[in-house]
Structures are given as C-alpha cells and as structure tokens.
Design a protein around this motif. Sequence first.
Motif, PDB file in Angstrom:
ATOM      1  N   ASN A  73       0.808  -1.220   0.000  1.00  0.00           N
ATOM      2  CA  ASN A  73       0.000   0.000   0.000  1.00  0.00           C
ATOM      3  C   ASN A  73       0.843   1.272   0.000  1.00  0.00           C
ATOM      4  N   LYS A  74       1.867   1.272  -0.803  1.00  0.00           N
ATOM      5  CA  LYS A  74       2.731   2.444  -0.920  1.00  0.00           C
ATOM      6  C   LYS A  74       3.303   2.511  -2.335  1.00  0.00           C
ATOM      7  N   ALA A  75       3.411   3.724  -2.877  1.00  0.00           N
ATOM      8  CA  ALA A  75       4.040   3.881  -4.193  1.00  0.00           C
ATOM      9  C   ALA A  75       5.539   3.691  -4.030  1.00  0.00           C
ATOM     10  N   VAL A  76       6.121   2.825  -4.856  1.00  0.00           N
ATOM     11  CA  VAL A  76       7.568   2.601  -4.740  1.00  0.00           C
ATOM     12  C   VAL A  76       8.277   2.893  -6.068  1.00  0.00           C
ATOM     13  N   PHE A  77       7.618   3.704  -6.910  1.00  0.00           N
ATOM     14  CA  PHE A  77       8.225   3.968  -8.216  1.00  0.00           C
ATOM     15  C   PHE A  77       8.900   5.338  -8.302  1.00  0.00           C
ATOM     16  N   ASN A  78       8.943   6.046  -7.184  1.00  0.00           N
ATOM     17  CA  ASN A  78       9.660   7.324  -7.217  1.00  0.00           C
ATOM     18  C   ASN A  78      11.156   7.018  -7.114  1.00  0.00           C
ATOM     19  N   ASN A  79      11.720   6.550  -8.215  1.00  0.00           N
ATOM     20  CA  ASN A  79      13.120   6.130  -8.210  1.00  0.00           C
ATOM     21  C   ASN A  79      13.790   6.534  -9.522  1.00  0.00           C
ATOM     22  N   GLU A  80      15.091   6.270  -9.598  1.00  0.00           N
ATOM     23  CA  GLU A  80      15.873   6.690 -10.775  1.00  0.00           C
ATOM     24  C   GLU A  80      15.372   6.041 -12.063  1.00  0.00           C
ATOM     25  N   TYR A  81      14.822   4.833 -11.947  1.00  0.00           N
ATOM     26  CA  TYR A  81      14.396   4.119 -13.159  1.00  0.00           C
ATOM     27  C   TYR A  81      13.194   4.817 -13.807  1.00  0.00           C
ATOM     28  N   ALA A  82      12.197   5.149 -12.982  1.00  0.00           N
ATOM     29  CA  ALA A  82      11.013   5.830 -13.521  1.00  0.00           C
ATOM     30  C   ALA A  82      11.412   7.188 -14.091  1.00  0.00           C
ATOM     31  N   VAL A  83      12.306   7.891 -13.397  1.00  0.00           N
ATOM     32  CA  VAL A  83      12.751   9.203 -13.874  1.00  0.00           C
ATOM     33  C   VAL A  83      13.475   9.049 -15.213  1.00  0.00           C
ATOM     34  N   GLU A  84      14.330   8.046 -15.307  1.00  0.00           N
ATOM     35  CA  GLU A  84      15.062   7.816 -16.564  1.00  0.00           C
ATOM     36  C   GLU A  84      14.107   7.503 -17.716  1.00  0.00           C
ATOM     37  N   VAL A  85      13.105   6.701 -17.418  1.00  0.00           N
ATOM     38  CA  VAL A  85      12.138   6.337 -18.464  1.00  0.00           C
ATOM     39  C   VAL A  85      11.362   7.573 -18.915  1.00  0.00           C
ATOM     40  N   PHE A  86      10.917   8.370 -17.949  1.00  0.00           N
ATOM     41  CA  PHE A  86      10.196   9.608 -18.300  1.00  0.00           C
ATOM     42  C   PHE A  86      11.096  10.514 -19.154  1.00  0.00           C
ATOM     43  N   ARG A  87      12.373  10.607 -18.747  1.00  0.00           N
ATOM     44  CA  ARG A  87      13.289  11.487 -19.490  1.00  0.00           C
ATOM     45  C   ARG A  87      13.505  10.946 -20.908  1.00  0.00           C
ATOM     46  N   PHE A  88      13.659   9.642 -21.020  1.00  0.00           N
ATOM     47  CA  PHE A  88      13.850   9.010 -22.337  1.00  0.00           C
ATOM     48  C   PHE A  88      12.654   9.322 -23.250  1.00  0.00           C
ATOM     49  N   LEU A  89      11.464   9.096 -22.724  1.00  0.00           N
ATOM     50  CA  LEU A  89      10.263   9.313 -23.537  1.00  0.00           C
ATOM     51  C   LEU A  89      10.062  10.804 -23.827  1.00  0.00           C
ATOM     52  N   GLN A  90      10.354  11.636 -22.829  1.00  0.00           N
ATOM     53  CA  GLN A  90      10.201  13.083 -23.028  1.00  0.00           C
ATOM     54  C   GLN A  90      11.100  13.559 -24.169  1.00  0.00           C
ATOM     55  N   THR A  91      12.334  13.038 -24.201  1.00  0.00           N
ATOM     56  CA  THR A  91      13.275  13.417 -25.271  1.00  0.00           C
ATOM     57  C   THR A  91      12.742  12.982 -26.636  1.00  0.00           C
ATOM     58  N   LEU A  92      12.151  11.808 -26.673  1.00  0.00           N
ATOM     59  CA  LEU A  92      11.619  11.314 -27.953  1.00  0.00           C
ATOM     60  C   LEU A  92      10.563  12.270 -28.514  1.00  0.00           C
ATOM     61  N   TYR A  93       9.730  12.798 -27.620  1.00  0.00           N
ATOM     62  CA  TYR A  93       8.680  13.716 -28.087  1.00  0.00           C
ATOM     63  C   TYR A  93       9.239  15.119 -28.324  1.00  0.00           C
ATOM     64  N   LYS A  94      10.147  15.542 -27.419  1.00  0.00           N
ATOM     65  CA  LYS A  94      10.695  16.891 -27.537  1.00  0.00           C
ATOM     66  C   LYS A  94      11.432  17.039 -28.873  1.00  0.00           C
ATOM     67  N   LYS A  95      12.162  16.009 -29.262  1.00  0.00           N
ATOM     68  CA  LYS A  95      12.945  16.092 -30.498  1.00  0.00           C
ATOM     69  C   LYS A  95      12.172  15.573 -31.700  1.00  0.00           C
ATOM     70  N   ASN A  96      10.874  15.361 -31.504  1.00  0.00           N
ATOM     71  CA  ASN A  96      10.027  14.917 -32.620  1.00  0.00           C
ATOM     72  C   ASN A  96      10.436  13.565 -33.195  1.00  0.00           C
TER      73      ASN A  96
END
Lengths: 429, 286
Positions: free
Chosen positions: A225-248
């Motif tokens: 009953n606790k979120a355990v995804f506030n970690n480097e992996y989730a951040v890296e994935v968000f950054r990876f996907l964000q770059t894909l969209y940012k750079k079209n």
Amino acid sequence: MKILINVIIIISLAYCLTGCSSKKNSHNEILYWCSNNVDEINFAKEIAKEWNQGNPGRPVKYQPVPEGRSSEEIILAAVVGKTTPDIYSNMWQGDVEAYAQAGVLVALDTLKGFLDFIYERCDSAVIDEIRSGDGHIYQIPWKINPIMLIYNIKSINDMGLSGPPKTYSEFFDASKKFQKDINGDGYIDRWFGYSEVLVTWWQRFFDFYPLYLAASDGAHLVKDNKAVFNNEYAVEVFRFLQTLYKKNYFAREELTARQDVFLASVIATRFTGPWEIAHAEKFKPKGFEYDYTTMPVPDGHKGPVYTYGDPKNIVIFKSCKDPQAAWNYIKTMITEEGDLKLLEITNQLPRRKNLNRNPVFSNYFTNNPKMKIFAEESKYVKGTDASPVLKEVFDLISQEYEACVIYGEKTPEEAVKDAADAVNLLFIK
Amino acid sequence: MINRKKILPYLLVSPYILHFLLFVSFPVAFSIILTFHKWNIISPMEYSGISNYIQLFNDKTFFKSIGNTLIFLVIHIPLQITIALFLAEILNQKIKLRGVFRGAFFLPVIVSGVVVTILWQQLYGFDTGLLNRIFTGIGLDKIGWLIDPKIAMPSIALMATWKNVGLYIVLFLVGLQTVPPQFYEAADLEGASHLQKFFKITLPMINPTIFMVVILSTIGGFSLFIEPYIMTGGGPLNSTVSAVLYIYKQGFFYYHMGYAATLGLFFALIILAVVVIQKKFIETEN
C-alpha cells in the motif's frame, strides 16, 4: 376483471425479466466464460468437448463473455448482478485484487492439488506475483503477451545500423537518422516510433510500464500500500520518452486513424506484442521484413531485459457450487497438451516455466520463429502488482506522463514525484 | 363497493406516477444517500459522513472541469445563437432552394453524435487532417486543433456548434415567422434600415425564442460528454475534461459511486443556479 388481467400481465413481465438474468445452467453443469475472441472461443470449444467426453456427469458449458464495451465491465456487471459464471478465463491480473477483497473469488490455494500443480507449472516468482495481499491465491496464471520492440529490418539496414537499438543512446541515434520531413512542408512526417499519446490509463502498458520494468529489472510500482516507483528508473524512463517527443522522434498526434503507419514505413519501430504478427503477415506490403527485440534500456544496463506480459488469468467465482470440479476442469486447460493447443489455436503464450526449452512446444516454435522470440522473453515477463486501486495508479501515472513526456510541462523528477505522492494519497483514504 | 369513478383517475395517472417514483424519485433520493457513503459497487456501502463533500472542495480537477465547461459554454452559446439567428434570418427570406438549404443545415442534427465526432477528429488531424492541409496549402502554419491545450476546447465548441446549429435555426425560424409583418411594413413607411428593423422589431419580438435557445444550449452545453470522451479523452492536460466527463470517470472508471453522486449533485445545483440567473436576466431585459 380488467384490473386482474393487468396485474397478471405485469407479474408475467416481471417474471420474464427476472428470469432472463438468472442462470440457466443445470445443477451439474459448470459454466465457463472465455474471451470473445474467435480463436479463444475455438480453444474453449475444443477443451470443453474433450472434458465433456470424459466427464459426462459434470459437463462444462463454455460461452464467450457477453458482448460489451469491455470484458472488464461485463464481469463487473455480472458480479453486481450476481450472474457470474463458475469460471472466467480472461481476467486481467490487475483486477483480481479488488474482486478478492470484495470476497467474490474462490481462494484457489484451499483447493486440493492446486498448490502442487501450480508450483509444477510456474516459477515461484510468478506465484509470488499473483499472491493476494491476504496471502491467498485467487488466480491461475494462464497466458501472456509480452511487450517488445517491433522494428522494420529494411529501415534499420538503410541507416547503416548493425541491428535494432538496444539502449536509449542507440535509440536516439537511430531516431535522429530516421526522422524526416518527406513532403517538405516544414513538419516532420516520418518518425522513428509511435506510442499512443492518449492519457487513457492502459496505454501506459505499451510505453512507460514495460520500459520501467526493463530499466529496473522488474521493480514494483506499488508495494504494501505504498508507491515505490519514485526512483531513478522511472525518472530515466520519463526522461527518455520526453526526449523522444521533444525532439520529434515520436509523433505527438494520433496516427491510428490512418493506414497502419508501421507497415507503411511512416514509423520504423513500435512497442507491441505478438498479436502484431498475424496482422503484419496479413497486410504487409511485398518485401516488407520485420522482427522483434527487447525494450530499450538505459545505457550501461546489464543483465536480462524485463518487460510487461499483459497477463490474463483464470478465476473461479464464489457463485460456483463445486469449485473443486471447476479446478479439475481448469487443470485440463493448462496441462502441457492444453497449453500447446492454446499456442496452436490462439498464438498466445501460456505462462509456464521453461516454455522455450520444453520439447512439447519445440515444433510449434520451429514453425513460428517469431513467436520463439516471445517465448525466450517470457522468462523475464512481469505482470502487475497486487492492489485494488491499480487502475487509478496507472491513471495517475498517465496524467503525469502527459504533462511531462508529451507536453514538457514538468521535469521527469517532478512528474514522477507528483505521481507517487498522488498514488500514496489513494492509500490514505 | 368501490367507486369506479373515484379509482379511474388514479389508475390513469398511475403509469406516470410509477415511472416517476422508479426512475426519478428513487434515483435522486438514492444518489443523495450515496453522497454520504463510499461504495465501489462490488463491496457493501460504507458510511463516510461528509468526507465526499470535503473531497469535492479540495478537488482541483473537478473545478478545472467546471472551468472547461464554462469555457465551452462561453464560446459555444454566443457562436451558436449568432450563427443560427443569422442563417434563420436568411432562410426566412424568399431565396432560391430555400427548402434544400433548410434541410442541409438540419442534417448534422440527425446524424449520430459519435459519427460527427469521429468525422471532425479526422478533419482536425494535425498531420493528415483536411483543415491543416488547407492551411499549409495556402502557406499558413498548422494548428494543433486537438493537441494544443489552449485550442482543444474551442475546437470542440466549434464542432458542437456545427452539429447543433440546425436545431436552433428551426427554432429561430418559428420565432421569426410569429413576428407580425405589419410591424415591418410600418417600419418601412418610417424609413427604417434593415439593421434598425432587426434590432428594434425582430430581436424584441423573438425574445422568448432567444430565452428558450439560451436555456437549451446552456443545459446541452453543461452535459458536454461525447465530444471530449471520443475526441480527446479529456486531454491534452485535462483541458477538455468536462464536468460530466469527470463525473462519469469517477463513477464508472474509478467506481467511486459516492463521490460521483456528490459531484453530480453539486453540478446539478450549479446548472440550476445558472438557469435561474439567465431567466432573471433575460426576463429583466424583456
């Protein structure tokens, strides 16, 4: 007299209406709802036929889940209306915990022979994954469709790459080379990949979640009953996907309403499952070649690459009068022979250990080499965490995904933290 | 001996009373009770006091959804009334093919909302949509009709106007035809211009129709659901989540039935307040 006639008509109508919703199966019959996919109906038909020949005293009546917007809604309506079948074989793993807590499912580990059979069929990691918060097991791991990266072989070769991109850096390099404004209107119209931009919660099964499992070696999203995804992996994935969209490198608009963009070479890759094989084989243009590989991982990642398996499992509802007989029937569905039938008829992978090495299935994989890739990956497949609010968890992640990844309104760190905070609030309520 | 004359009226109204009790009174009463409970359909209801109301006043997304609905109304209602009145005025003249035009403008009203929404989704496509192809063809920039958070709701309002304007043209036509022609003849004798006749005669005379159109558009606008549900799913960045869509999501996606009932009740009160204010405002103008 007229009043009497009216009363009789009303009572008759009411009787008909209530009669329509009541179960019509006889006392001995086991009612089994399968998915309404044609192949799975055929599979159910065959398995039920075999069972009925050997067990005339306890026949199984198979029936596709009634038509509706989604099978999840139909099951919910059946639970509320108390018209559940005895067995249902297309239950999304993430839904089970809520039903278990509502007390509508049979605890299977209380049935004779269940644990021995299930430990024989599945790895202990899988059994830990499906175990409910109360320690019981309410679902039988049945089939999976692992999410992997499909890629256009010609596009990869034309770019001079030695193979499909495996890491984030390789993915960015390939994306940069492939991206193009073909019609010269100043806008990119050829992208390296595409993932649905809609905020719908389950769309994250095809981008964020498998990438998160790949980066983190199959870490949990929620635990105790606790979120355990506030970690480097989730951040890296968000950054990876964000770059894909940012750079079209990925298209921001919906591309689903047009001709299949992968087969039309408008995109070179897509995160998808084995169901794409039948579609591609049917509609691919002449000379089009494709293959699958693992999900991209952060640079420097070592070891196997995990992914999401989109597991669909089998449950027995408490409305079942003889759960032991229902379990005996299910056993025939998931023996090695039953699983081979599942593969041959539906092209879906059974969730069992050593699938890729078991000689029973080797002939199938020799004839279906692309499915062999998924069978290899099946060792590293994860399902979902046991939580009654999993849809909300994915919805909250999806909201932050949209803000960060698609629109760049938040940094990956902020978005992941905000999603985790919001998820933790769910558990406080 | 039962007096048949006394029973008959009750028997005649009984279907309606039964319908009212079953499908209006009971659901309303049940939803009010629900507002004090937590209920996910599959588990028993749990009494939760006023926690749903507290949650409501802290729910930023709900207030954003009301804001979105108001943005929709502010764009949609004036646009719809202006276009409908303008077209009704033209279609009230003796022009060629008047019947064809009247039919053509009404056509979108009878087409399924889902079909219209899917059609406009194609028109609004960023890369492949017809509108952006026309724009780039004449040298203009593409517009993110449904992917730009600032433009998505106005795009939906524009589509809803196209869909519904035919109905309001018909209502205005009815209103315009009730204006006695003698008024215009007298105005002509006085040398009044077209605009003067419109503002001094037509508008005051069709005030009841305008009131009805405003009320209908407002209630219709408040129930905005299909368009964002199909076109955008409420995105981008919740910019097209309407109040009804949000309530639906709470009820039938999260299965927070108690909270959804609380939102529904609160939203019904907002609609009531807006309609009362509109009624007062328009009656005063009258």
